[in-house]
Write a protein that holds these residues in place. Structure first.
Motif, PDB file in Angstrom:
ATOM      1  N   LEU A   1       0.663  -1.087   0.121  1.00 55.26           N
ATOM      2  CA  LEU A   1      -0.060   0.035   0.008  1.00 55.26           C
ATOM      3  C   LEU A   1       0.960   1.069   0.192  1.00 55.26           C
ATOM      4  CD1 LEU A   1      -2.926   1.526   0.148  1.00 55.26           C
ATOM      5  CD2 LEU A   1      -2.814   1.081   2.602  1.00 55.26           C
ATOM      6  N   LEU A   2       2.194   1.293   0.750  1.00 54.04           N
ATOM      7  CA  LEU A   2       3.036   2.222   0.753  1.00 54.04           C
ATOM      8  C   LEU A   2       3.489   2.360  -0.473  1.00 54.04           C
ATOM      9  CD1 LEU A   2       4.619   4.463   2.042  1.00 54.04           C
ATOM     10  CD2 LEU A   2       6.249   2.770   2.623  1.00 54.04           C
ATOM     11  N   TYR A   3       3.747   1.494  -1.282  1.00 51.24           N
ATOM     12  CA  TYR A   3       4.269   1.545  -2.759  1.00 51.24           C
ATOM     13  C   TYR A   3       3.404   2.238  -3.634  1.00 51.24           C
ATOM     14  CZ  TYR A   3       8.580  -1.482  -1.490  1.00 51.24           C
ATOM     15  OH  TYR A   3       9.390  -1.943  -1.087  1.00 51.24           O
ATOM     16  N   HIS A   4       1.896   1.822  -3.272  1.00 51.73           N
ATOM     17  CA  HIS A   4       1.054   2.070  -4.333  1.00 51.73           C
ATOM     18  C   HIS A   4       0.699   3.790  -4.062  1.00 51.73           C
ATOM     19  CE1 HIS A   4      -3.015   2.313  -6.022  1.00 51.73           C
ATOM     20  NE2 HIS A   4      -3.529   3.071  -5.027  1.00 51.73           N
ATOM     21  N   CYS A   5       0.983   4.178  -2.770  1.00 52.65           N
ATOM     22  CA  CYS A   5       0.741   5.670  -2.322  1.00 52.65           C
ATOM     23  C   CYS A   5       1.921   6.406  -3.156  1.00 52.65           C
ATOM     24  CB  CYS A   5       0.457   5.770  -0.915  1.00 52.65           C
ATOM     25  SG  CYS A   5      -0.943   5.068  -0.245  1.00 52.65           S
ATOM     26  N   LEU A   6       3.152   5.662  -3.055  1.00 55.34           N
ATOM     27  CA  LEU A   6       4.291   6.577  -3.614  1.00 55.34           C
ATOM     28  C   LEU A   6       4.030   6.572  -5.245  1.00 55.34           C
ATOM     29  CD1 LEU A   6       7.028   4.736  -1.549  1.00 55.34           C
ATOM     30  CD2 LEU A   6       6.343   7.131  -1.621  1.00 55.34           C
ATOM     31  N   ARG A   7       3.608   5.595  -5.793  1.00 55.54           N
ATOM     32  CA  ARG A   7       3.311   5.777  -7.131  1.00 55.54           C
ATOM     33  C   ARG A   7       2.169   6.656  -7.516  1.00 55.54           C
ATOM     34  NH1 ARG A   7       2.300   0.238  -6.815  1.00 55.54           N
ATOM     35  NH2 ARG A   7       4.285  -0.883  -6.550  1.00 55.54           N
ATOM     36  N   ALA A   8       1.216   6.814  -6.637  1.00 55.44           N
ATOM     37  CA  ALA A   8       0.159   7.649  -6.918  1.00 55.44           C
ATOM     38  C   ALA A   8       0.692   9.265  -6.781  1.00 55.44           C
ATOM     39  CB  ALA A   8      -0.965   7.677  -5.883  1.00 55.44           C
ATOM     40  N   GLY A   9       1.910   9.485  -6.005  1.00 53.12           N
ATOM     41  CA  GLY A   9       2.358  10.712  -5.842  1.00 53.12           C
ATOM     42  C   GLY A   9       3.260  10.905  -6.734  1.00 53.12           C
ATOM     43  N   GLY A  10       3.581  10.209  -7.993  1.00 59.15           N
ATOM     44  CA  GLY A  10       4.596  10.504  -8.834  1.00 59.15           C
ATOM     45  C   GLY A  10       5.892   9.695  -8.696  1.00 59.15           C
ATOM     46  N   ILE A  11       6.126   8.845  -7.790  1.00 61.78           N
ATOM     47  CA  ILE A  11       7.211   8.472  -7.613  1.00 61.78           C
ATOM     48  C   ILE A  11       7.482   7.089  -8.524  1.00 61.78           C
ATOM     49  CG2 ILE A  11       9.053   7.401  -5.960  1.00 61.78           C
ATOM     50  CD1 ILE A  11       7.863   9.557  -4.036  1.00 61.78           C
ATOM     51  N   ASP A  12       8.446   6.785  -9.306  1.00 59.10           N
ATOM     52  CA  ASP A  12       8.469   5.745 -10.097  1.00 59.10           C
ATOM     53  C   ASP A  12       8.848   4.483  -9.296  1.00 59.10           C
ATOM     54  OD1 ASP A  12       8.449   3.917 -12.265  1.00 59.10           O
ATOM     55  OD2 ASP A  12      10.619   4.631 -12.956  1.00 59.10           O
ATOM     56  N   VAL A  13       8.162   3.706  -8.614  1.00 59.41           N
ATOM     57  CA  VAL A  13       8.373   2.550  -8.025  1.00 59.41           C
ATOM     58  C   VAL A  13       7.678   1.198  -8.640  1.00 59.41           C
ATOM     59  CG1 VAL A  13       7.841   1.387  -5.679  1.00 59.41           C
ATOM     60  CG2 VAL A  13       8.052   3.850  -5.933  1.00 59.41           C
ATOM     61  N   PRO A  14       8.549   0.190  -9.066  1.00 58.43           N
ATOM     62  CA  PRO A  14       8.136  -0.969  -9.763  1.00 58.43           C
ATOM     63  C   PRO A  14       7.183  -1.803  -8.970  1.00 58.43           C
ATOM     64  CG  PRO A  14      10.356  -0.757 -10.007  1.00 58.43           C
ATOM     65  CD  PRO A  14      10.049   0.242  -8.704  1.00 58.43           C
ATOM     66  N   GLU A  15       6.467  -2.733  -9.280  1.00 55.32           N
ATOM     67  CA  GLU A  15       5.645  -3.472  -8.456  1.00 55.32           C
ATOM     68  C   GLU A  15       6.468  -4.158  -7.573  1.00 55.32           C
ATOM     69  OE1 GLU A  15       2.381  -3.987  -8.562  1.00 55.32           O
ATOM     70  OE2 GLU A  15       2.106  -2.157 -10.066  1.00 55.32           O
ATOM     71  N   ALA A  16       5.851  -4.707  -6.446  1.00 53.75           N
ATOM     72  CA  ALA A  16       6.484  -5.239  -5.302  1.00 53.75           C
ATOM     73  C   ALA A  16       7.299  -6.702  -5.741  1.00 53.75           C
ATOM     74  CB  ALA A  16       5.713  -5.477  -4.105  1.00 53.75           C
ATOM     75  N   THR A  17       6.446  -7.337  -6.471  1.00 53.06           N
ATOM     76  CA  THR A  17       7.093  -8.584  -7.124  1.00 53.06           C
ATOM     77  C   THR A  17       8.502  -8.309  -7.704  1.00 53.06           C
ATOM     78  OG1 THR A  17       5.587  -8.560  -9.022  1.00 53.06           O
ATOM     79  CG2 THR A  17       4.747  -9.818  -7.050  1.00 53.06           C
ATOM     80  N   GLU A  18       8.597  -7.330  -8.578  1.00 55.73           N
ATOM     81  CA  GLU A  18      10.004  -6.971  -9.301  1.00 55.73           C
ATOM     82  C   GLU A  18      11.049  -6.816  -8.450  1.00 55.73           C
ATOM     83  OE1 GLU A  18       9.484  -4.344 -12.456  1.00 55.73           O
ATOM     84  OE2 GLU A  18       7.334  -4.955 -12.767  1.00 55.73           O
ATOM     85  N   ILE A  19      10.847  -6.168  -7.216  1.00 56.23           N
ATOM     86  CA  ILE A  19      11.773  -5.680  -6.336  1.00 56.23           C
ATOM     87  C   ILE A  19      11.911  -6.679  -4.989  1.00 56.23           C
ATOM     88  CG2 ILE A  19      11.892  -3.456  -7.171  1.00 56.23           C
ATOM     89  CD1 ILE A  19      10.264  -2.504  -4.928  1.00 56.23           C
ATOM     90  N   ASP A  20      11.182  -7.507  -4.895  1.00 52.96           N
ATOM     91  CA  ASP A  20      11.113  -8.351  -3.784  1.00 52.96           C
ATOM     92  C   ASP A  20      12.478  -9.033  -3.423  1.00 52.96           C
ATOM     93  OD1 ASP A  20      10.536  -9.967  -1.670  1.00 52.96           O
ATOM     94  OD2 ASP A  20       8.950 -11.070  -2.433  1.00 52.96           O
ATOM     95  N   GLY A  21      13.107  -8.655  -2.847  1.00 54.90           N
ATOM     96  CA  GLY A  21      14.922  -9.327  -2.231  1.00 54.90           C
ATOM     97  C   GLY A  21      14.765 -10.746  -2.397  1.00 54.90           C
ATOM     98  N   ARG A  22      13.597 -11.409  -1.718  1.00 56.98           N
ATOM     99  CA  ARG A  22      13.533 -12.866  -1.383  1.00 56.98           C
ATOM    100  C   ARG A  22      13.475 -13.606  -2.783  1.00 56.98           C
ATOM    101  NH1 ARG A  22       8.619 -12.723   2.121  1.00 56.98           N
ATOM    102  NH2 ARG A  22       7.826 -11.282   0.359  1.00 56.98           N
ATOM    103  N   ARG A  23      13.103 -12.858  -3.791  1.00 53.72           N
ATOM    104  CA  ARG A  23      13.077 -13.699  -5.098  1.00 53.72           C
ATOM    105  C   ARG A  23      14.018 -13.375  -6.189  1.00 53.72           C
ATOM    106  NH1 ARG A  23       7.089 -11.634  -4.802  1.00 53.72           N
ATOM    107  NH2 ARG A  23       6.037 -13.136  -3.757  1.00 53.72           N
ATOM    108  N   ARG A  24      15.463 -13.658  -5.564  1.00 54.48           N
ATOM    109  CA  ARG A  24      16.609 -13.085  -6.525  1.00 54.48           C
ATOM    110  C   ARG A  24      17.114 -14.217  -7.571  1.00 54.48           C
ATOM    111  NH1 ARG A  24      20.258  -9.840  -2.188  1.00 54.48           N
ATOM    112  NH2 ARG A  24      18.653  -8.843  -1.322  1.00 54.48           N
TER     113      ARG A  24
END
Length: 97
Positions: A74-97
């Motif tokens: 939800l924080l990532y969603h709010c950051l995207r809505a504010g104009g910050i370029d944040v990829p989807e959580a699945t793309e940046i999840d460090g556990r899925r390296r």
């Protein structure tokens, strides 16, 4: 006993075949993959706010629960809505390296 001379200073850049091999084995550039792998491999740090009123914290948690996502998503969603370029959580999840 005979001495053996070994020259380990091979100049691979002078040989045309080695240049072709280097070109064939070079990875293809991908801006999106480079960005997501950079975010996946980035060190993790604590991200927190100063004290907020309890009703705001509860409303944030309730909204995340209503949407069926985590508070971080939800924080990532709010950051995207504010104009910050944040990829989807699945793309940046460090556990899925």
């Amino acid at each position: 006993m005979a001495k053996v001379s070994v020259n380990l200073d091979d100049d691979l850049d002078a040989d045309d075949s080695s240049k072709k091999l280097k070109a064939m084995t070079a990875p293809l550039p991908s801006v999106s993959r480079a960005k997501s792998s950079a975010l996946k491999d980035a060190p993790r740090v604590q991200f927190s706010f100063t004290n907020v009123p309890q009703p705001i914290k509860e409303a944030f948690a309730a909204e995340a629960n209503k949407r069926g996502i985590t508070k971080k998503e939800l924080l990532y969603h709010c950051l995207r809505a504010g104009g910050i370029d944040v990829p989807e959580a699945t793309e940046i999840d460090g556990r899925r390296r």
